[in-house]
Design a protein around this motif. Structure first.
Motif, PDB file in Angstrom:
ATOM      1  N   TRP A 357       0.409  -0.607   0.200  1.00 19.97           N
ATOM      2  CA  TRP A 357      -0.336   0.144  -0.280  1.00 19.97           C
ATOM      3  C   TRP A 357       0.639   1.293   0.546  1.00 19.97           C
ATOM      4  N   ILE A 358       0.696   2.188  -1.023  1.00 16.83           N
ATOM      5  CA  ILE A 358       1.077   3.365  -0.637  1.00 16.83           C
ATOM      6  C   ILE A 358      -0.078   4.471   0.351  1.00 16.83           C
ATOM      7  N   VAL A 359      -1.057   4.166  -0.673  1.00 15.87           N
ATOM      8  CA  VAL A 359      -2.603   4.896  -0.201  1.00 15.87           C
ATOM      9  C   VAL A 359      -3.721   3.947   0.148  1.00 15.87           C
ATOM     10  N   ILE A 375      -9.496   6.869  -2.074  1.00 15.70           N
ATOM     11  CA  ILE A 375      -8.083   6.882  -2.948  1.00 15.70           C
ATOM     12  C   ILE A 375      -7.491   5.251  -2.665  1.00 15.70           C
ATOM     13  N   CYS A 376      -7.327   4.698  -3.678  1.00 11.76           N
ATOM     14  CA  CYS A 376      -6.242   3.193  -3.537  1.00 11.76           C
ATOM     15  C   CYS A 376      -5.115   3.385  -4.006  1.00 11.76           C
ATOM     16  N   ARG A 377      -3.803   3.332  -4.166  1.00 10.97           N
ATOM     17  CA  ARG A 377      -2.463   3.532  -4.547  1.00 10.97           C
ATOM     18  C   ARG A 377      -2.016   2.709  -3.973  1.00 10.97           C
ATOM     19  N   PRO A 382       6.104  -6.433 -10.533  1.00 11.16           N
ATOM     20  CA  PRO A 382       5.673  -5.313 -11.518  1.00 11.16           C
ATOM     21  C   PRO A 382       4.760  -5.130 -10.684  1.00 11.16           C
ATOM     22  N   LYS A 383       4.267  -3.633 -11.527  1.00  8.87           N
ATOM     23  CA  LYS A 383       3.709  -2.295 -11.003  1.00  8.87           C
ATOM     24  C   LYS A 383       2.392  -3.246 -10.903  1.00  8.87           C
ATOM     25  N   PRO A 384       0.936  -3.006 -10.281  1.00  8.00           N
ATOM     26  CA  PRO A 384      -0.065  -3.953  -9.733  1.00  8.00           C
ATOM     27  C   PRO A 384      -1.278  -3.561 -10.667  1.00  8.00           C
ATOM     28  N   TYR A 434      -1.701 -10.410  -3.646  1.00  5.15           N
ATOM     29  CA  TYR A 434      -2.748  -9.133  -4.067  1.00  5.15           C
ATOM     30  C   TYR A 434      -2.804  -9.034  -3.011  1.00  5.15           C
ATOM     31  N   LEU A 435      -3.576  -7.321  -3.043  1.00  7.25           N
ATOM     32  CA  LEU A 435      -4.105  -6.439  -1.380  1.00  7.25           C
ATOM     33  C   LEU A 435      -5.520  -6.470  -1.561  1.00  7.25           C
TER      34      LEU A 435
END
Length: 1187
Positions: A357-359, A375-377, A382-384, A434-435
């Motif tokens: 998680w970033i945000v 917000i979901c960051r 690799p980038k999710p 995954y998240l």
């Protein structure tokens, strides 16, 4: 209306505006109260990868909260899981947790799969993670036949483990049949794959029970591989076993056992690749073989290894980096090196990342008509990919909502209504994982409420932060305002910080921060407030800290810990040792302020911490205890390099007991000559453990060593083995050689014999040699046994001889000794000194001169001259008694001397004799001489008899030593008045032939002091003193008697007697209570105020002084006391204090009034004034006391 999002913290401004916080709409720190309508929230769920124990029931957790309470449903492998159809599956009431009962029947494998839980109510649906359920596995090893391994010494070896694949993976370790772990080292170690690697084998590696064990923690089981047998043999033994079956070389390489440079056993080749996920532990391994055993080094080619996250395991064969990130990617190089070379291997590391998680999306509470965002960051490598769901349904196929708009990783809400309430799921996934996050949007209209309990009391230590809670809820989001005091004044100062959850922070609380604080929450629907109270306490401090201590083993040590604290807080004092509890030992005792350790032992050393805990704070202080003692004795003494005259001694030091050894003391015992006696041999530095010792021949040595430190000296070590040195000729001769005759015709030669240690061999003897010093005679020699004396007879009288004493034994002679000089025996001197002359210096001293005798006539060592002198008779012819002779000896060659202590006016005779070591020679002719007159001694006695009203009679005996012809006597006297003052001095000359004299015309009842001495033509002699009193006038006495018969006088006397009695009782009490006190102080305290020195202009008497420093101040004069020859009255001449005498003398009167008796002896002084007289208590005397 949506409120603006404010910063995380807001400080009070200094402009005087009331402290108001406009909190952001996102209330991640606050929960919606459960009594309000809200969508479901998952509160507990099983892990994504859920490994279960197949021997127990399966429990898959899913807990959620919401209003109304949510209902639960499950999917399995993506399809609905109908729990009603499976009798083994139940759901806990009020919960979504599944319980699968496989203990009664069924198998865990049946329920493997991917499970997902959904919690739903009228406001939305929340979903759990995908929970992968798998039963743990702990399979057995496959059966295999393992051939014994035979290797040549020095070859490398890998023993494979190859454990069965279990779930989760097993933990590998190697043990023997006794379940003891096999020792590992730089040479032998276990790899990450579980194999056992030998860089080179040694004969001690031979054993038949190398067993690999696999432990499966989940099921608490251990599986065992078949034992492996290994035999390590030499080259010769290998040739003997050629006929055996050695074709199977699967487990070892047939490399030479010679020394060789390193090669890697794992990994293979020069390069390899390693991939690791972000946040995990990166483990890199390099194991090499070689002879000698290689050492492993690690470097990162393009940078430094991270200092705080790098660890070396398995004897540096494994490099571990914790919490790896993308920055740790790169090339790592391991280097194996020994004396024959080095080898390198490069491992290329790539760090990938599962999504993180970033945000993360947060729950959103809005009031109708407000706006907001979710917000979901996330990031990863690799980038999710980011995907949204609403109420568990992909947002693309969910019902449309006009209030929301999707913009990639953000959902924007505007003008929301109650129907906009829902639960949104954000999924971020890539190939590594995954998240999934749930976040609800809840549209509510609620007035403010404060969730913190009312009147909460906060207690804070001064100078520390104070946090006052004000948990709140409301929709729209309330504003928060804080007030202090009962008057409700808003906070304006800038020393406060308001957090977005409503908490008020006072960064540094002071005593004046104490008080009541009010929190007020407002929105457009209403207002709520709450009061809390703050008390500031004094900090707990240790004002007397324990101190560093160094104590000797067996002694006692005390640590002090004095605590100061707030009077409302009760501290608890706790003592720790090395951050743990004190040993459970009665030697440790504690009281309020102290920790005492008795009979200190080595294990008691460490750090002792005193901790004072209150309900609000704590304070601690530590001190180190170092236990010291004398060193333990050295041990393992060994003798090496054994030569004829030296040996090397080696030892192992004992424990220094925490005080460094400063030196070693080496002692030896000679078992042949002095068994049981240990002597000092040498000392060496405390850093040495060997000593090169010099030895003497023919000694049976044993050695022992003692260690010394600052505390003291250790006990001696055990004795070393004995070492007997070879015999040799003596290397020294006897000491203290002397030659002295005891008779006129002999020479006695003496010496100090050598001891057995100095003899250097058996058969010790002495060669004694002598000859006359001044002659041409040859040396005369004789060999004697081990004695210390030899007598040469028939020698001339007192002749100088040269003497030598040489030691010898069965091996040979000692070095040639030096000659010493001696003399044969002495005889009495033959000649008397001549020309004796006497010069009289004064009446007690004479000087004598004489001529020396010829040296040859002395016949020995001249010791001096001796004068005999004696008094023949006194010149006055009064003393014809012969006085014994006196002797004075004058050392050496002196030819004159003084004769002191002669008696004046006397005839003396003397003679002189020479003295040598044998005795005295003949006396010289007697010489007489006469001493002149001197001053006489004091008269032998002085008595005063027949006192009358105006006369006194003196009687005396002449001086015992007149020291000449007496010419006259001198008498001096003076009166002493009632104030102890001396009157004028009267001089009187008395003929020398008198021994009695009467003084007339004296004053009646008056004390007189007399000074009496004799005189020759030379001058006056020493004096003698005495005192006496004339008698009382009879007429006055009659009048006084008449007065004494009066009644008033008798009453007065009775009152005085009563007063004196009272004073005596008081004095007695004081003496019993206070002990003794100085007589002088007593006199000062009770002195008659009338007894004061009279003024100089009175002209009656001169001042009579009492000398306080004299120890005899208060003693009466004794008969025969003397004054100086100058006849002046000095302190030592008149020590008497008239206080002792009262108003009279220590005597009595006859009926006719004549004086009887004399004053003598010191009277005990009474403490009361007026009781100083020792006279009989008559009315006459009493009257005299008051006149």
């Amino acid at each position: 209306m949506q409120l603006k999002i404010m910063p995380k913290k807001k400080h009070l401004s200094a402009g005087g505006v009331p402290l108001i916080l406009f909190l952001c709409q996102m209330i991640s720190a606050l929960d919606v109260p459960l009594d309000l309508v809200q969508p479901p929230t998952i509160t507990q769920q099983s892990p994504k990868d859920y490994i279960i124990d197949p021997r127990e029931n399966i429990v898959i957790q899913c807990e959620a909260k919401g209003k109304p309470p949510p209902s639960f449903s499950w999917t399995r492998n993506g399809t609905h899981f109908d729990i009603d159809k499976d009798p083994l599956v139940t759901m806990k009431p009020g919960s979504g947790t599944l319980v699968i009962n496989i203990m009664s029947e069924g198998k865990a494998e049946t329920y493997e799969g991917v499970y997902q839980c959904t919690a739903r109510n009228e406001r939305g649906a929340a979903v759990s993670n995908n929970i992968v359920v798998r039963p743990s596995r702990s399979p057995l090893w496959t059966k295999e036949r393992l051939e014994p391994i035979v290797l040549q010494n020095g070859q490398s070896l890998v023993l494979p483990c190859r454990p069965p694949i279990g779930l989760p993976p097993a933990i590998i370790f190697w043990m023997d049949n006794s379940f003891q772990r096999l020792p590992q080292s730089e040479r032998v170690s276990q790899g990450l794959n579980g194999d056992l690697y030998f860089s080179n084998v040694l004969p001690e590696d031979t054993r038949e029970d190398y067993i690999c064990y696999a432990r499966f923690n989940h099921t608490q089981t251990i599986q065992q591989k078949q034992p492996i047998s290994l035999k390590v043999i030499s080259v010769d033994e290998l040739n003997d076993t050629i006929a055996a079956n050695l074709s199977d070389t699967e487990f070892y390489g047939a490399k030479s056992s010679k020394e060789r440079p390193p090669t890697f056993l794992t990994p293979e080749g020069n390069e390899s690749h390693k991939e690791e996920l972000r946040g995990n532990v990166l483990s890199l391994e390099c194991i090499a073989e070689g002879l000698p055993t290689p050492i492993i080094y690690w470097i990162k080619e393009d940078g430094m290894l991270p200092a705080n996250r790098t660890f070396y395991r398995n004897f540096k064969k494994t490099l571990q980096i914790t919490h790896v990130s993308e920055a740790d990617s790169g090339n790592y190089q391991c280097i194996a090196k020994n004396a024959l070379g080095a080898v390198h291997h490069t491992i290329s590391v790539t760090v990938k990342a599962a999504p993180y998680w970033i945000v993360a999306p947060q729950n959103l509470v809005l009031s109708p008509g407000e706006n907001g965002t979710l917000i979901c960051r996330a990031n990863g490598n690799p980038k999710p990919r980011i995907s949204w769901l609403t109420n568990g349904v992909p947002i693309e196929i969910a019902l449309d909502d006009p209030s929301r708009k999707i913009d990639g990783d953000t959902i924007i809400f505007s003008n929301v209504q109650e129907s906009s309430s829902a639960v949104y799921q954000c999924n971020a996934s890539n190939k590594y994982g995954y998240l999934l996050a749930n976040a609800f949007v809840n549209v509510l209209a609620e007035p403010p409420r404060i969730l913190t309990s009312a009147n909460t009391l906060y207690q804070v230590i001064a100078n520390r932060p104070a946090l006052l809670d004000c948990a709140f809820f409301g929709s729209p989001m309330p504003t928060i305002e804080w007030f202090k005091g009962t008057k409700g004044s808003a906070l304006h100062e800038d020393i406060y910080v308001l957090h977005d959850n409503g908490t008020l922070e006072i960064p540094v609380a002071q005593k004046d921060s104490t008080g009541t604080y009010t929190c007020v929450a407002r929105n457009k629907l209403g207002m709520a407030k709450n009061e809390v109270h703050l008390e500031i306490k004094d900090p707990t401090r240790i004002i007397k800290q324990p101190e560093y201590a160094v104590v000797q083993r067996g002694s006692k040590v005390s640590f002090e810990c004095r605590v100061k604290h707030d009077h409302t807080l009760i501290p608890t004092i706790m003592w720790l040792k090395d951050n743990g509890e004190l040993p459970n030992d009665e030697r440790f005792s504690t009281d309020k302020d102290h920790l005492v350790v008795s009979d200190v032992k080595d294990d008691d050393g460490g750090t002792y911490t005193c901790t004072a805990n209150t309900t609000l704070d704590s304070a601690s202080a530590s001190a180190v205890l170092r236990v010291v003692d004398v060193p333990n004795p050295p041990f393992d003494l060994e003798l090496t390099n054994q030569l004829d005259k030296s040996v090397q001694l080696t030892w192992t030091p004992g424990d220094d007991n925490n005080s460094p050894i400063t030196k070693f003391i080496i002692e030896y015992e000679d078992a042949m000559h002095d068994a049981g006696l240990w002597r000092h041999q040498a000392e060496v530095s405390g850093t040495q453990t060997t000593a090169q010792l010099k030895l003497s021949p023919y000694v049976n040595y044993s050695f022992r060593v003692m260690a010394e430190n600052s505390i003291g000296r250790s006990m001696p070590s055990e004795a070393s083995e004995q070492y007997l040195t070879k015999a040799a000729e003596p290397d020294q001769n006897p000491m203290a050689v002397e030659g002295l005759g005891t008779e006129p015709d002999n020479l006695v030669i003496t010496w100090k014999p050598l001891n057995g240690f100095q003899s250097n061999g058996p058969g010790l003897q002495y060669k004694v040699s002598w000859r006359q010093k001044d002659g041409d005679d040859e040396w005369t020699s004789v060999v004697v046994a081990n004695v210390s004396k030899y007598i040469v007879s028939g020698t001339p009288t007192f002749v100088p001889y040269l003497i030598k004493v040489q030691a010898l034994n069965d091996v040979g002679f000692a070095p040639e000794p030096a000659a010493v000089m001696g003399h044969s025996g002495e005889d009495l001197p033959m000649v008397a000194p001549g020309n004796v002359r006497v010069s009289v210096v004064n009446s007690t001293l004479a000087e004598v001169h004489w001529d020396p005798v010829p040296p040859k006539s002395v016949r020995g060592h001249l010791q001096g001259y001796r004068i005999y002198y004696w008094k023949t008779q006194s010149s006055s012819k009064r003393n014809r008694r012969h006085i014994e002779k006196k002797i004075l000896t004058f050392q050496g060659t002196k030819t004159h001397g003084m004769l002191p202590g002669l008696q004046p006016y006397s005839h003396y005779a003397l003679n002189v004799r020479v003295v040598n070591g044998k005795g005295e020679g003949p006396a010289s002719t007697d010489r007489g001489f006469h001493t002149p007159e001197g001053v006489p001694s004091a008269p032998s006695s002085l008595k005063i008899v027949n006192p009358t009203l105006d006369s006194l009679t003196l009687e005396w005996d002449p001086p015992s030593h007149p020291n000449g012809i007496l010419t006259e006597y001198i008498l001096q006297y003076q009166p002493i008045n009632s104030t102890h003052e001396l009157g004028p001095l009267v001089d009187l000359k008395i003929p020398a032939n008198k021994t009695r004299w009467t003084l007339k015309n004296l004053n009646f009842s008056t004390r007189y002091k007399f000074y009496f001495y004799a005189q020759t033509s030379v001058g006056p002699g020493s004096q003698i003193t005495e005192e006496a009193i004339t008698t009382v006038d009879e007429a006055m006495a009659s009048r006084q008697v008449d007065i004494a018969t009066q009644g008033w006088f008798i009453g007065l006397m009775c009152a005085v007697a009563l007063l004196i009695l009272i004073l005596l009782i008081v004095c007695f009490i004081r003496r019993n209570k206070g002990g003794k006190y100085p007589v002088k102080e007593k006199e000062d305290a009770h002195a008659d105020p009338e007894i004061q020195p009279m003024k100089e202009d009175d002209g009656t008497f001169g001042e009579y002084r009492s000398f306080e420093s004299d120890a005899e101040d208060h003693k009466p004069l004794k008969k025969g006391s003397r004054t100086p020859s100058d006849r002046t009255v000095k302190k030592e001449d008149s020590d008497d204090s008239l206080v002792d005498y009262g108003e009279g003398v220590n005597g009595q009167f006859n009926e006719d009034g004549s004086f009887i008796g004399q004053y003598s002896g010191k009277k005990e002084k009474e403490p009361a004034e007026g009781n100083e007289s020792s006279e009989a208590p008559s009315p006459v005397n009493a009257m005299n006391s008051f006149v």
